[in-house]
Design a protein around this motif. Structure first.
Motif, mmCIF file in Angstrom:
data_model
loop_
_atom_site.group_PDB
_atom_site.id
_atom_site.type_symbol
_atom_site.label_atom_id
_atom_site.label_comp_id
_atom_site.label_asym_id
_atom_site.label_seq_id
_atom_site.Cartn_x
_atom_site.Cartn_y
_atom_site.Cartn_z
ATOM 1 N N ILE A 23 2.599 65.184 7.467
ATOM 2 C CA ILE A 23 1.992 66.447 7.914
ATOM 3 C C ILE A 23 1.182 67.117 6.810
ATOM 4 C CG2 ILE A 23 2.475 68.757 8.818
ATOM 5 C CD1 ILE A 23 4.886 67.500 10.286
ATOM 6 N N VAL A 24 1.684 67.066 5.591
ATOM 7 C CA VAL A 24 0.993 67.725 4.479
ATOM 8 C C VAL A 24 -0.467 67.281 4.368
ATOM 9 C CG1 VAL A 24 0.903 67.981 1.967
ATOM 10 C CG2 VAL A 24 3.060 68.314 3.175
ATOM 11 N N PRO A 25 -0.758 65.977 4.352
ATOM 12 C CA PRO A 25 -2.171 65.575 4.218
ATOM 13 C C PRO A 25 -3.050 66.072 5.374
ATOM 14 C CG PRO A 25 -0.719 63.698 3.822
ATOM 15 C CD PRO A 25 0.136 64.811 4.331
ATOM 16 N N ILE A 26 -2.500 66.109 6.564
ATOM 17 C CA ILE A 26 -3.277 66.563 7.726
ATOM 18 C C ILE A 26 -3.623 68.040 7.593
ATOM 19 C CG2 ILE A 26 -3.170 66.986 10.219
ATOM 20 C CD1 ILE A 26 -1.374 64.415 10.353
ATOM 21 N N LEU A 27 -2.624 68.866 7.252
ATOM 22 C CA LEU A 27 -2.884 70.304 7.133
ATOM 23 C C LEU A 27 -3.731 70.631 5.907
ATOM 24 C CD1 LEU A 27 0.459 71.871 8.400
ATOM 25 C CD2 LEU A 27 -1.753 71.788 9.560
ATOM 26 N N GLN A 28 -3.561 69.882 4.828
ATOM 27 C CA GLN A 28 -4.425 70.107 3.667
ATOM 28 C C GLN A 28 -5.881 69.787 4.019
ATOM 29 O OE1 GLN A 28 -2.247 67.826 0.662
ATOM 30 N NE2 GLN A 28 -1.773 69.736 -0.399
ATOM 31 N N ALA A 29 -6.092 68.744 4.790
ATOM 32 C CA ALA A 29 -7.456 68.400 5.208
ATOM 33 C C ALA A 29 -8.048 69.480 6.103
ATOM 34 C CB ALA A 29 -7.456 67.055 5.930
ATOM 35 N N ALA A 30 -7.178 70.240 6.771
ATOM 36 C CA ALA A 30 -7.634 71.338 7.632
ATOM 37 C C ALA A 30 -7.758 72.651 6.864
ATOM 38 C CB ALA A 30 -6.667 71.510 8.811
ATOM 39 N N TYR A 47 11.908 74.586 2.248
ATOM 40 C CA TYR A 47 11.059 74.344 3.407
ATOM 41 C C TYR A 47 9.635 74.073 2.958
ATOM 42 C CZ TYR A 47 9.898 79.348 2.950
ATOM 43 O OH TYR A 47 9.515 80.578 2.493
ATOM 44 N N ALA A 48 8.884 73.485 3.864
ATOM 45 C CA ALA A 48 7.469 73.246 3.608
ATOM 46 C C ALA A 48 6.716 74.487 4.065
ATOM 47 C CB ALA A 48 6.997 72.013 4.372
ATOM 48 N N TRP A 49 5.866 74.992 3.192
ATOM 49 C CA TRP A 49 5.139 76.226 3.494
ATOM 50 C C TRP A 49 3.651 75.947 3.350
ATOM 51 C CZ3 TRP A 49 4.333 80.882 -0.157
ATOM 52 C CH2 TRP A 49 3.905 82.002 0.560
ATOM 53 N N PHE A 50 2.909 76.350 4.364
ATOM 54 C CA PHE A 50 1.465 76.157 4.385
ATOM 55 C C PHE A 50 0.795 77.514 4.509
ATOM 56 C CE2 PHE A 50 3.526 72.439 6.023
ATOM 57 C CZ PHE A 50 2.877 71.393 5.399
#
Length: 133
Positions: A23-30, A47-50
């Motif tokens: 998920i991290v690479p997808i959201l970073q690309a967004a 937790y993972a925080w975006f």
């Protein structure tokens, strides 16, 4: 209730370790920033925080990804309790306003100072909602 103009999302993931790789690479690309986040005392639950920002650099979205057994789900009980009891929501709003003036440029202190209140209301919320089932 007064609040920062940020959309907060709490999402369940099957595995935080898988989140890091898929998920991290997808959201970073967004355009999201990614942080591996402990709580305020640098203790679990992690937790993972975006964070998503607008063109001015202001935060617009937060996504908190947690596993099913995370105690962070209690935040929804806190939210629901405030929705149920408007007087309590008003007290929380007043606390947030006073703390935001006192700690205008210190987000960590602002959050730390809300902790005792949030903890007490969360405890009430757990009892209240458990008694309704």
């Amino acid at each position: 209730m007064s609040a920062k103009p940020i959309i907060d999302i709490l999402a369940e993931v099957g595995s935080l370790e898988e989140t890091k790789t898929t998920i991290v690479p997808i959201l970073q690309a967004a355009g999201y920033e990614y942080l591996w986040r402990p709580n305020i005392d640098n203790q679990p639950p992690y937790y993972a925080w975006f964070i998503k920002r607008n063109q001015s650099g202001e935060r617009t979205h937060h996504i908190h990804m947690v596993e099913a057994d995370s105690e962070l789900w209690d935040r929804l009980l806190f939210r629901d309790y405030l929705r149920q009891f408007s007087a309590e929501a008003h007290r929380y709003d007043q606390l947030k306003r006073s703390l935001s003036q006192l700690y205008h440029n210190d987000r960590v202190a602002y959050t730390r100072e809300k902790r005792e209140y949030i903890s007490s209301i969360t405890k009430k919320a757990k009892h209240f909602f458990a008694s309704r089932t």
